[in-house]
Design a protein around this motif. Structure first.
Motif, PDB file in Angstrom:
ATOM      1  N   ILE A  81       1.175  -0.345   0.041  1.00  0.00           N
ATOM      2  CA  ILE A  81       0.225   0.109   0.205  1.00  0.00           C
ATOM      3  C   ILE A  81       0.911   1.373  -0.097  1.00  0.00           C
ATOM      4  O   ILE A  81       2.116   0.926   0.905  1.00  0.00           O
ATOM      5  CB  ILE A  81      -0.849   0.183   1.117  1.00  0.00           C
ATOM      6  N   ALA A  82       1.153   2.105  -1.092  1.00  0.00           N
ATOM      7  CA  ALA A  82       1.585   3.616  -0.632  1.00  0.00           C
ATOM      8  C   ALA A  82       0.214   4.865  -1.194  1.00  0.00           C
ATOM      9  O   ALA A  82      -0.836   4.938  -1.344  1.00  0.00           O
ATOM     10  CB  ALA A  82       1.885   3.081  -2.205  1.00  0.00           C
ATOM     11  N   LEU A  83       0.397   5.618  -0.562  1.00  0.00           N
ATOM     12  CA  LEU A  83      -0.148   6.929  -0.246  1.00  0.00           C
ATOM     13  C   LEU A  83       0.903   7.969  -0.348  1.00  0.00           C
ATOM     14  O   LEU A  83       1.973   8.079  -0.732  1.00  0.00           O
ATOM     15  CB  LEU A  83      -0.494   7.569   1.385  1.00  0.00           C
ATOM     16  N   CYS A  84      -0.130   9.320  -1.321  1.00  0.00           N
ATOM     17  CA  CYS A  84       0.683  10.618  -2.452  1.00  0.00           C
ATOM     18  C   CYS A  84      -0.709  11.174  -1.976  1.00  0.00           C
ATOM     19  O   CYS A  84      -1.615  11.190  -1.946  1.00  0.00           O
ATOM     20  CB  CYS A  84       0.758  10.310  -3.662  1.00  0.00           C
ATOM     21  N   ALA A  85      -0.059  12.707  -0.938  1.00  0.00           N
ATOM     22  CA  ALA A  85      -0.960  13.490  -0.618  1.00  0.00           C
ATOM     23  C   ALA A  85       0.337  15.041  -1.352  1.00  0.00           C
ATOM     24  O   ALA A  85      -0.588  16.435  -1.086  1.00  0.00           O
ATOM     25  CB  ALA A  85      -1.014  13.691   1.061  1.00  0.00           C
ATOM     26  N   GLN A 117       1.067  17.273  -5.391  1.00  0.00           N
ATOM     27  CA  GLN A 117       1.499  17.254  -6.689  1.00  0.00           C
ATOM     28  C   GLN A 117       1.339  16.005  -7.626  1.00  0.00           C
ATOM     29  O   GLN A 117       0.889  15.763  -8.333  1.00  0.00           O
ATOM     30  CB  GLN A 117       1.347  18.908  -7.380  1.00  0.00           C
ATOM     31  N   GLU A 118       2.831  16.371  -7.281  1.00  0.00           N
ATOM     32  CA  GLU A 118       3.809  15.190  -8.096  1.00  0.00           C
ATOM     33  C   GLU A 118       3.638  13.714  -7.236  1.00  0.00           C
ATOM     34  O   GLU A 118       3.842  14.068  -6.013  1.00  0.00           O
ATOM     35  CB  GLU A 118       5.499  15.750  -8.377  1.00  0.00           C
ATOM     36  N   ASP A 119       3.515  12.549  -8.012  1.00  0.00           N
ATOM     37  CA  ASP A 119       3.572  10.970  -7.358  1.00  0.00           C
ATOM     38  C   ASP A 119       4.591  11.142  -7.465  1.00  0.00           C
ATOM     39  O   ASP A 119       4.940  10.244  -8.024  1.00  0.00           O
ATOM     40  CB  ASP A 119       2.243  10.319  -8.127  1.00  0.00           C
ATOM     41  N   ARG A 120       5.543  11.017  -5.745  1.00  0.00           N
ATOM     42  CA  ARG A 120       6.698  10.330  -5.834  1.00  0.00           C
ATOM     43  C   ARG A 120       6.893   8.593  -5.544  1.00  0.00           C
ATOM     44  O   ARG A 120       8.206   8.202  -4.745  1.00  0.00           O
ATOM     45  CB  ARG A 120       8.001  11.790  -5.841  1.00  0.00           C
ATOM     46  N   ALA A 121       6.095   8.895  -5.085  1.00  0.00           N
ATOM     47  CA  ALA A 121       5.739   7.240  -3.992  1.00  0.00           C
ATOM     48  C   ALA A 121       5.863   5.841  -5.039  1.00  0.00           C
ATOM     49  O   ALA A 121       4.922   5.232  -4.855  1.00  0.00           O
ATOM     50  CB  ALA A 121       4.779   7.264  -2.960  1.00  0.00           C
ATOM     51  N   ALA A 122       5.734   5.570  -6.235  1.00  0.00           N
ATOM     52  CA  ALA A 122       5.658   4.350  -7.370  1.00  0.00           C
ATOM     53  C   ALA A 122       3.957   4.420  -6.788  1.00  0.00           C
ATOM     54  O   ALA A 122       4.058   3.920  -7.306  1.00  0.00           O
ATOM     55  CB  ALA A 122       6.396   4.267  -7.352  1.00  0.00           C
ATOM     56  N   VAL A 158      16.356  -5.634 -22.466  1.00  0.00           N
ATOM     57  CA  VAL A 158      16.007  -3.895 -22.359  1.00  0.00           C
ATOM     58  C   VAL A 158      14.539  -3.427 -22.734  1.00  0.00           C
ATOM     59  O   VAL A 158      14.274  -3.892 -23.882  1.00  0.00           O
ATOM     60  CB  VAL A 158      17.503  -3.358 -23.151  1.00  0.00           C
ATOM     61  N   THR A 159      14.054  -2.258 -21.745  1.00  0.00           N
ATOM     62  CA  THR A 159      13.094  -2.237 -22.117  1.00  0.00           C
ATOM     63  C   THR A 159      13.064  -0.313 -21.904  1.00  0.00           C
ATOM     64  O   THR A 159      13.963  -0.069 -21.207  1.00  0.00           O
ATOM     65  CB  THR A 159      11.434  -2.315 -21.388  1.00  0.00           C
ATOM     66  N   ILE A 160      11.892   0.172 -22.267  1.00  0.00           N
ATOM     67  CA  ILE A 160      12.410   1.795 -22.408  1.00  0.00           C
ATOM     68  C   ILE A 160      11.346   2.553 -23.176  1.00  0.00           C
ATOM     69  O   ILE A 160      10.153   1.488 -23.456  1.00  0.00           O
ATOM     70  CB  ILE A 160      13.124   2.058 -23.756  1.00  0.00           C
ATOM     71  N   GLY A 161      10.980   3.475 -21.767  1.00  0.00           N
ATOM     72  CA  GLY A 161       9.408   4.405 -22.652  1.00  0.00           C
ATOM     73  C   GLY A 161       8.724   4.634 -20.653  1.00  0.00           C
ATOM     74  O   GLY A 161       7.575   5.182 -21.062  1.00  0.00           O
ATOM     75  N   GLY A 162       9.424   3.416 -19.982  1.00  0.00           N
ATOM     76  CA  GLY A 162       8.343   3.403 -19.070  1.00  0.00           C
ATOM     77  C   GLY A 162       8.715   4.424 -17.970  1.00  0.00           C
ATOM     78  O   GLY A 162       9.812   4.951 -17.852  1.00  0.00           O
ATOM     79  N   SER A 163       8.220   4.901 -17.165  1.00  0.00           N
ATOM     80  CA  SER A 163       7.789   6.069 -16.694  1.00  0.00           C
ATOM     81  C   SER A 163       6.973   5.716 -15.187  1.00  0.00           C
ATOM     82  O   SER A 163       5.643   4.678 -14.709  1.00  0.00           O
ATOM     83  CB  SER A 163       7.221   7.523 -16.609  1.00  0.00           C
ATOM     84  N   GLN A 164       7.355   6.264 -13.940  1.00  0.00           N
ATOM     85  CA  GLN A 164       6.199   6.286 -12.873  1.00  0.00           C
ATOM     86  C   GLN A 164       5.776   8.233 -12.244  1.00  0.00           C
ATOM     87  O   GLN A 164       5.774   8.523 -13.534  1.00  0.00           O
ATOM     88  CB  GLN A 164       7.416   6.258 -11.390  1.00  0.00           C
ATOM     89  N   GLY A 165       5.032   7.807 -11.154  1.00  0.00           N
ATOM     90  CA  GLY A 165       4.164   9.375 -10.795  1.00  0.00           C
ATOM     91  C   GLY A 165       2.666   9.621 -11.769  1.00  0.00           C
ATOM     92  O   GLY A 165       2.296   7.646 -11.656  1.00  0.00           O
ATOM     93  N   LYS A 166       2.485  10.129 -11.806  1.00  0.00           N
ATOM     94  CA  LYS A 166       0.301   9.792 -11.644  1.00  0.00           C
ATOM     95  C   LYS A 166       0.656   9.842 -13.465  1.00  0.00           C
ATOM     96  O   LYS A 166      -0.818   9.656 -13.744  1.00  0.00           O
ATOM     97  CB  LYS A 166      -0.079  11.473 -11.759  1.00  0.00           C
ATOM     98  N   SER A 171       1.830   7.290 -15.061  1.00  0.00           N
ATOM     99  CA  SER A 171       2.860   6.037 -15.151  1.00  0.00           C
ATOM    100  C   SER A 171       2.724   5.539 -16.719  1.00  0.00           C
ATOM    101  O   SER A 171       1.584   5.376 -16.994  1.00  0.00           O
ATOM    102  CB  SER A 171       2.353   5.029 -13.521  1.00  0.00           C
ATOM    103  N   ALA A 172       3.819   4.898 -16.515  1.00  0.00           N
ATOM    104  CA  ALA A 172       3.708   3.868 -18.022  1.00  0.00           C
ATOM    105  C   ALA A 172       4.551   2.208 -17.593  1.00  0.00           C
ATOM    106  O   ALA A 172       6.171   2.835 -17.217  1.00  0.00           O
ATOM    107  CB  ALA A 172       4.254   4.756 -18.992  1.00  0.00           C
ATOM    108  N   LEU A 173       4.776   1.287 -18.633  1.00  0.00           N
ATOM    109  CA  LEU A 173       5.383   0.414 -18.368  1.00  0.00           C
ATOM    110  C   LEU A 173       6.277  -0.042 -19.915  1.00  0.00           C
ATOM    111  O   LEU A 173       5.838   0.699 -20.972  1.00  0.00           O
ATOM    112  CB  LEU A 173       4.665  -0.955 -18.352  1.00  0.00           C
ATOM    113  N   GLY A 174       7.519   0.225 -19.424  1.00  0.00           N
ATOM    114  CA  GLY A 174       8.248   0.381 -20.642  1.00  0.00           C
ATOM    115  C   GLY A 174       7.684  -0.943 -21.383  1.00  0.00           C
ATOM    116  O   GLY A 174       7.309  -2.055 -20.766  1.00  0.00           O
TER     117      GLY A 174
END
Length: 556
Positions: A168-172, A174-179, A486-494, A496-499
């Protein structure tokens, strides 16, 4: 920081005594390894390639200087003089003898720490961002709610034997830095136009062999129903989650099988039975916990500090470090500092020696309020530093190998311990990270590349979160040899994308050349102020693939 009350102290002490007895029974042969396995896992103890590994909880990534000094002592007395910070904001010790575990847990209990539920099929460490309580873009400090979740989930008998592990993760902010979107349950806090605190509930995230980002099942949930709604989700998962196949046991598989709408209906129906019960939070209970997270005694300072500005002007290396490793603070005249655990090829990502731990504790006391945070990226954060002290702190950090100006850059690599330690790994992670760090050691070139995340996992369990790295590297077994996909294009945050996989796997020797090819393609195609991940999204995989396989001399 949260301080244990009598209930916390009693629970931890009794758990240590209980596990001591279980260890003694294992050592005497009364318990077989099969019988001991679930007992040790729920006390954070793994049996790895060379020794036991003990994972110690750092709830929501927050600890005190005193606690870090205790961890340093454990590293020196019971391990090989270092600990490994993880992507779950915990710390792992990789060279533990079973006979020593009870003594280690006693030392942890003395400073209000433990290893309870850092493994096993239960609710794991509750996480949030490393800048909680101080971030300039924060709505409120999420740690009181994280602490309430920790208390509720710790040794909760209904959820100690789930189909699989649960995060479980929480974010409070504007930017999601908790994945948040890669967790089984993700919680975004926000306020409605009337100022009421609400929750947006996400479920079904997780990486591993079937990477899936979470989906929303509820918005507008009043914060008072945090526990009851999480309980409803867990009850549905506990009831319907698969136990016949551990590879299909995570909640993400259940959500995918049922569909998000059907799963949401099941949760809502369950919640209706319990939402007005004893799990409903009160303002008094929230304030009781929140009081432990009151802001420290900040001085009244100007936002612009002349000494800081002067140091930036006269010391180019410090200015470069400040541009990457210093973060805005919600209080004028203060900043948060990220100490890099990735100095380069000389040290594996996330590893910190006992000497460095003592140095970090001293920095927290000398330049802050004795508080330390562990970041999802395996770095260390000092949350409250006067801007006037940043240059002096930088010089001290640099002298202890903690001042590398690479936060958010290519060599700020996230990596699991991999095949050097883990019995589950298909391939090594640490040598791959070191070969990349050695190839890209030029800080000027790194800063020119800009923001670029690189994550490495030694197997499909994805402890290095390779799926959400802008560049992801996964160790795979190929006819008994170690290879890397190797994968490319992944990202975390609001956003988020899978590579996406670029093609056939590479040998370890080819990986630095592969990364060089990806970087070269980015340089050739990037537009002004465009990040690596943005370029990938704009032009697609094909230009990267063509360059990499041509440069690495491997058929695509």
């Amino acid at each position: 920081m949260y301080q244990y009350d009598d209930y916390d102290r009693a629970l931890v002490r009794e758990r240590v005594a209980q596990f001591r007895d279980q260890i003694a029974r294992r050592l005497s042969g009364e318990l077989s390894e099969e019988e001991f396995l679930p007992l040790r896992l729920q006390n954070g103890l793994y049996l790895q390639k060379h020794a036991y590994m003990l994972r110690v909880a750092i709830p929501y990534g927050t600890l005190s200087a005193r606690q870090l000094r205790t961890l340093a002592g454990i590293a020196k007395d019971y391990d090989r003089d270092y600990g490994h910070f993880t992507t779950r904001q915990n710390i792992q010790f990789n060279w533990i003898e079973l006979e020593q575990v009870g003594d280690i847990l006693d030392r942890l209990a003395e400073v209000e720490m433990h290893a309870i539920q850092t493994s096993g099929n239960c609710v794991r460490n509750i996480t949030t961002e490393a800048f909680a309580g101080v971030a300039a873009d924060e709505l409120l400090d999420p740690r009181p709610l994280a602490e309430i979740l920790r208390q509720w989930s710790t040794v909760n008998p209904e959820f100690l034997y789930l189909p699989r592990k649960f995060k479980i993760a929480l974010c409070a902010a504007q930017e999601d830095r908790a994945a948040v979107m890669m967790h089984d349950i993700g919680l975004y806090l926000y306020r409605d136009p009337a100022g009421e605190l609400l929750l947006r509930v996400m479920v079904g995230g997780g990486l591993g062999r079937t990477p899936i980002l979470s989906q929303q099942i509820r918005a507008g949930l009043p914060w008072q129903h945090l526990l009851s709604y999480v309980e409803a989700v867990l009850r549905v998962y506990n009831r319907h989650g698969r136990r016949d196949n551990k590879y299909k046991a995570r909640i993400k598989i259940l959500v995918k099988a049922l569909g998000i709408d059907a799963f949401a209906r099941e949760v809502e129906a369950e919640w209706q039975h319990i939402k007005d019960g004893p799990a409903e939070l009160t303002e008094a209970e929230y304030q009781r916990v929140a009081a432990a997270f009151d802001a420290p005694a900040y001085a009244s300072l100007d936002e612009a500090d002349l000494d800081y500005g002067s140091a930036l002007a006269r010391d180019a290396a410090f200015a470069r470090w400040a541009s990457r490793n210093v973060r805005p603070h919600k209080v004028a005249g203060y900043a948060s500092v990220v100490l890099s655990s990735k100095p380069g090829a000389s040290s594996p990502p996330g590893d910190v020696t006992s000497t460095q731990m003592h140095a970090i504790a001293d920095l927290a006391d000398d330049y802050g309020f004795g508080e330390i945070r562990i970041a999802h990226e395996q770095n260390v954060v000092l949350p409250d530093v006067r801007k006037a002290d940043l240059h002096a702190l930088y010089r001290h950090a640099l002298s202890h190998g903690l001042g590398t100006a690479n936060i958010g850059l290519l060599t700020d690599i996230i990596a699991c311990p991999g095949g050097d330690y883990c019995a589950l790994a298909n391939a090594k992670s640490i040598p791959i990270a070191q070969s990349i760090q050695q190839r890209f050691a030029d800080l000027d070139a790194l800063h020119d590349l800009g923001e670029l995340s690189l994550n490495i996992s030694g197997c499909m369990n994805a402890c290095g979160h390779h799926h959400i790295g802008n560049i992801g590297i996964l160790g795979v077994d190929k006819n008994g040899s170690e290879w890397y996909q190797v994968t490319i294009g992944g990202s975390q945050g609001k956003a988020s994308a899978l590579g996406k996989v670029i093609g056939p796997a590479f040998s370890a020797a080819q990986i630095p050349e592969v990364i060089d090819g990806l970087v070269k393609t980015y340089r050739d195609y990037r537009e002004a102020d465009e990040r690596f991940v943005d370029t990938v999204q704009r032009i697609g995989l094909e230009p990267f693939k063509q360059q990499v396989y041509r440069q690495a001399q491997v058929p695509a």
